[in-house]
Write a protein that holds these residues in place. Structure first.
Motif, mmCIF file in Angstrom:
data_model
loop_
_atom_site.group_PDB
_atom_site.id
_atom_site.type_symbol
_atom_site.label_atom_id
_atom_site.label_comp_id
_atom_site.label_asym_id
_atom_site.label_seq_id
_atom_site.Cartn_x
_atom_site.Cartn_y
_atom_site.Cartn_z
ATOM 1 N N LYS A 187 -9.010 7.282 -2.024
ATOM 2 C CA LYS A 187 -8.502 8.555 -1.394
ATOM 3 C C LYS A 187 -9.254 9.484 -1.568
ATOM 4 N N MET A 189 1.757 6.559 -6.633
ATOM 5 C CA MET A 189 0.434 7.463 -7.317
ATOM 6 C C MET A 189 0.947 9.078 -7.328
ATOM 7 N N GLU A 190 1.697 9.380 -6.043
ATOM 8 C CA GLU A 190 2.530 10.541 -6.059
ATOM 9 C C GLU A 190 3.117 11.186 -7.062
ATOM 10 N N TYR A 201 0.866 -1.209 0.037
ATOM 11 C CA TYR A 201 0.017 0.252 -0.031
ATOM 12 C C TYR A 201 0.881 1.128 0.146
ATOM 13 N N ASN A 202 1.989 1.292 0.903
ATOM 14 C CA ASN A 202 2.661 2.573 0.745
ATOM 15 C C ASN A 202 3.424 2.726 -0.472
ATOM 16 N N MET A 204 1.015 4.199 -2.920
ATOM 17 C CA MET A 204 0.902 5.733 -2.638
ATOM 18 C C MET A 204 1.892 6.551 -3.054
ATOM 19 N N ARG A 205 3.298 5.794 -3.040
ATOM 20 C CA ARG A 205 4.482 6.628 -3.619
ATOM 21 C C ARG A 205 4.513 6.616 -5.019
ATOM 22 N N PHE A 231 -7.541 2.970 -6.058
ATOM 23 C CA PHE A 231 -7.030 3.587 -4.995
ATOM 24 C C PHE A 231 -7.202 5.143 -5.194
ATOM 25 N N ASN A 232 -7.086 5.853 -6.139
ATOM 26 C CA ASN A 232 -7.334 7.123 -6.063
ATOM 27 C C ASN A 232 -8.993 7.461 -5.889
#
Length: 71
Positions: A62, A19-20, A12-13, A16-17, A58-59
């Protein structure tokens, strides 16, 4: 909750990285008979890749979480 290694949390982390970091499209440098041919990608072609479907999913989560939390 224990502090042991959790593979799903690490995944998951990492997601997220990813996606950034928004990939930037670079223009084609080679044009001519010997250049590699590239097809234009559309949203339907992008959704054929599993990672793109996961990122979109996931977006959405979020964004909804942000709406509920008032951010």
């Amino acid at each position: 909750m224990s502090r042991q290694f959790n593979a799903s949390l690490a995944s998951y982390n990492k997601l997220m990285r990813m996606m950034e970091k928004e990939p930037t499209k670079q223009p084609m440098k080679n044009i001519g008979l010997l250049s590699t041919s590239r097809t234009k990608s559309t949203d339907k072609e992008d959704m054929a890749q599993p990672i793109n479907r996961i990122i979109k999913h996931f977006n959405t989560i979020k964004n909804k979480r942000g709406e509920l939390n008032g951010s």
